[in-house]
Design a protein around this motif. Structure first.
Motif, PDB file in Angstrom:
ATOM      1  N   GLY A 183       0.228  -1.069  -0.052  1.00  0.00           N
ATOM      2  CA  GLY A 183      -0.367   0.355   0.417  1.00  0.00           C
ATOM      3  C   GLY A 183       0.774   1.499  -0.106  1.00  0.00           C
ATOM      4  O   GLY A 183       0.181   2.132  -0.073  1.00  0.00           O
ATOM      5  N   TYR A 184       2.250   1.071  -0.058  1.00  0.00           N
ATOM      6  CA  TYR A 184       3.107   1.916   0.034  1.00  0.00           C
ATOM      7  C   TYR A 184       3.803   2.455  -1.601  1.00  0.00           C
ATOM      8  O   TYR A 184       4.030   2.059  -2.665  1.00  0.00           O
ATOM      9  CB  TYR A 184       4.173   2.021   0.772  1.00  0.00           C
ATOM     10  CG  TYR A 184       3.660   1.793   2.303  1.00  0.00           C
ATOM     11  CD1 TYR A 184       3.034   0.997   3.202  1.00  0.00           C
ATOM     12  CD2 TYR A 184       3.874   3.360   3.460  1.00  0.00           C
ATOM     13  CE1 TYR A 184       2.302   0.813   4.152  1.00  0.00           C
ATOM     14  CE2 TYR A 184       4.002   2.929   4.960  1.00  0.00           C
ATOM     15  CZ  TYR A 184       3.124   1.869   5.024  1.00  0.00           C
ATOM     16  OH  TYR A 184       1.951   1.331   6.133  1.00  0.00           O
ATOM     17  N   ALA A 185       4.117   4.063  -1.574  1.00  0.00           N
ATOM     18  CA  ALA A 185       4.661   4.392  -2.411  1.00  0.00           C
ATOM     19  C   ALA A 185       6.337   4.116  -1.884  1.00  0.00           C
ATOM     20  O   ALA A 185       6.234   4.305  -0.985  1.00  0.00           O
ATOM     21  CB  ALA A 185       4.363   5.580  -3.364  1.00  0.00           C
ATOM     22  N   VAL A 186       7.247   4.333  -3.093  1.00  0.00           N
ATOM     23  CA  VAL A 186       8.488   3.932  -2.760  1.00  0.00           C
ATOM     24  C   VAL A 186       8.838   5.226  -3.392  1.00  0.00           C
ATOM     25  O   VAL A 186       9.707   4.884  -4.795  1.00  0.00           O
ATOM     26  CB  VAL A 186       8.768   2.203  -3.022  1.00  0.00           C
ATOM     27  CG1 VAL A 186      10.865   2.653  -2.287  1.00  0.00           C
ATOM     28  CG2 VAL A 186       7.995   1.829  -2.354  1.00  0.00           C
ATOM     29  N   GLY A 187      10.199   5.609  -2.473  1.00  0.00           N
ATOM     30  CA  GLY A 187      11.338   6.211  -3.446  1.00  0.00           C
ATOM     31  C   GLY A 187      12.497   6.269  -3.378  1.00  0.00           C
ATOM     32  O   GLY A 187      12.829   5.175  -2.395  1.00  0.00           O
ATOM     33  N   TRP A 188      13.355   5.936  -4.473  1.00  0.00           N
ATOM     34  CA  TRP A 188      14.729   5.972  -4.245  1.00  0.00           C
ATOM     35  C   TRP A 188      15.859   7.435  -4.339  1.00  0.00           C
ATOM     36  O   TRP A 188      14.840   8.012  -5.052  1.00  0.00           O
ATOM     37  CB  TRP A 188      15.671   5.217  -5.316  1.00  0.00           C
ATOM     38  CG  TRP A 188      15.616   3.719  -5.148  1.00  0.00           C
ATOM     39  CD1 TRP A 188      14.072   2.921  -6.009  1.00  0.00           C
ATOM     40  CD2 TRP A 188      15.958   2.501  -4.743  1.00  0.00           C
ATOM     41  NE1 TRP A 188      14.369   1.630  -5.430  1.00  0.00           N
ATOM     42  CE2 TRP A 188      15.090   1.924  -4.958  1.00  0.00           C
ATOM     43  CE3 TRP A 188      16.406   3.406  -3.840  1.00  0.00           C
ATOM     44  CZ2 TRP A 188      15.805   0.306  -4.446  1.00  0.00           C
ATOM     45  CZ3 TRP A 188      17.758   1.941  -3.315  1.00  0.00           C
ATOM     46  CH2 TRP A 188      17.506   0.651  -3.347  1.00  0.00           C
ATOM     47  N   PHE A 189      16.114   7.458  -3.231  1.00  0.00           N
ATOM     48  CA  PHE A 189      17.554   8.406  -3.329  1.00  0.00           C
ATOM     49  C   PHE A 189      18.749   8.606  -3.023  1.00  0.00           C
ATOM     50  O   PHE A 189      19.526   7.066  -3.061  1.00  0.00           O
ATOM     51  CB  PHE A 189      16.781   8.993  -2.191  1.00  0.00           C
ATOM     52  CG  PHE A 189      14.850   9.859  -1.654  1.00  0.00           C
ATOM     53  CD1 PHE A 189      14.753   8.343  -1.235  1.00  0.00           C
ATOM     54  CD2 PHE A 189      14.943  10.928  -1.879  1.00  0.00           C
ATOM     55  CE1 PHE A 189      12.914   9.049  -1.320  1.00  0.00           C
ATOM     56  CE2 PHE A 189      13.332  11.453  -1.945  1.00  0.00           C
ATOM     57  CZ  PHE A 189      12.777  10.304  -1.890  1.00  0.00           C
ATOM     58  N   ARG A 190      19.190   9.939  -3.159  1.00  0.00           N
ATOM     59  CA  ARG A 190      21.112   9.013  -3.560  1.00  0.00           C
ATOM     60  C   ARG A 190      21.797  10.610  -2.533  1.00  0.00           C
ATOM     61  O   ARG A 190      20.826  11.215  -2.867  1.00  0.00           O
ATOM     62  CB  ARG A 190      21.658   9.033  -4.039  1.00  0.00           C
ATOM     63  CG  ARG A 190      21.647  10.130  -5.257  1.00  0.00           C
ATOM     64  CD  ARG A 190      21.993   9.556  -6.639  1.00  0.00           C
ATOM     65  NE  ARG A 190      22.277  10.534  -8.106  1.00  0.00           N
ATOM     66  CZ  ARG A 190      21.928  10.420  -9.347  1.00  0.00           C
ATOM     67  NH1 ARG A 190      22.309   9.773  -9.258  1.00  0.00           N
ATOM     68  NH2 ARG A 190      22.171  11.557 -10.703  1.00  0.00           N
ATOM     69  N   ARG A 191      22.869  10.494  -1.929  1.00  0.00           N
ATOM     70  CA  ARG A 191      23.862  11.228  -1.118  1.00  0.00           C
ATOM     71  C   ARG A 191      25.100  11.450  -2.040  1.00  0.00           C
ATOM     72  O   ARG A 191      26.185   9.850  -2.102  1.00  0.00           O
ATOM     73  CB  ARG A 191      23.550  10.853   0.494  1.00  0.00           C
ATOM     74  CG  ARG A 191      23.906  12.417   0.173  1.00  0.00           C
ATOM     75  CD  ARG A 191      24.799  11.752   2.091  1.00  0.00           C
ATOM     76  NE  ARG A 191      23.727  11.662   2.752  1.00  0.00           N
ATOM     77  CZ  ARG A 191      22.505  12.589   3.933  1.00  0.00           C
ATOM     78  NH1 ARG A 191      22.438  14.159   3.642  1.00  0.00           N
ATOM     79  NH2 ARG A 191      21.067  12.374   4.735  1.00  0.00           N
TER      80      ARG A 191
END
Length: 117
Positions: free
Chosen positions: A31-39
């Protein structure tokens, strides 16, 4: 409480590919949206890609559009980031995060991606 664990990072030459995985436990990811991030070293965390709960809608940062693909696994509790045509500037720690409504509530610990020139 949801826990997210990223895997699949590593060292690759420019032009190569990696597939990152974000595995959830504790709560079903369906039920969740998922994101990818980077640093990047010494910089703020930035958005890379996101996928909605159904998998039908995705969006990408301009810097990765056409090279990275976000997808949901068939079992529903894993989200992938396929990274092709990698560049040295893609070197960063990559994080996945999940949101049910507003704001990313759950974050993984990150996985290092290093692209050599």
């Amino acid at each position: 409480q949801m826990q997210l664990v990223e895997s699949g990072g590593g060292l690759v030459q420019a032009g190569g590919s990696l597939r990152l995985s974000c595995a959830a436990s504790g709560i079903l990811l369906g039920g969740y949206a998922v994101g990818w991030f980077r640093r990047h070293p010494g910089k703020e965390r930035e958005f890379v890609a996101a996928i909605n709960w159904s998998g039908r809608n995705t969006n990408y940062a301009d810097s990765v559009k056409g090279r990275f693909t976000i997808s949901r696994g068939n079992a529903g509790n894993t989200v992938y980031l396929q990274m092709d045509s990698l560049k040295p500037e893609d070197t960063a720690v990559y994080y996945c995060a999940a949101t049910y409504n507003t704001g990313y509530d759950y974050w993984g610990q990150g996985t290092q991606v290093t692209v050599s020139s």
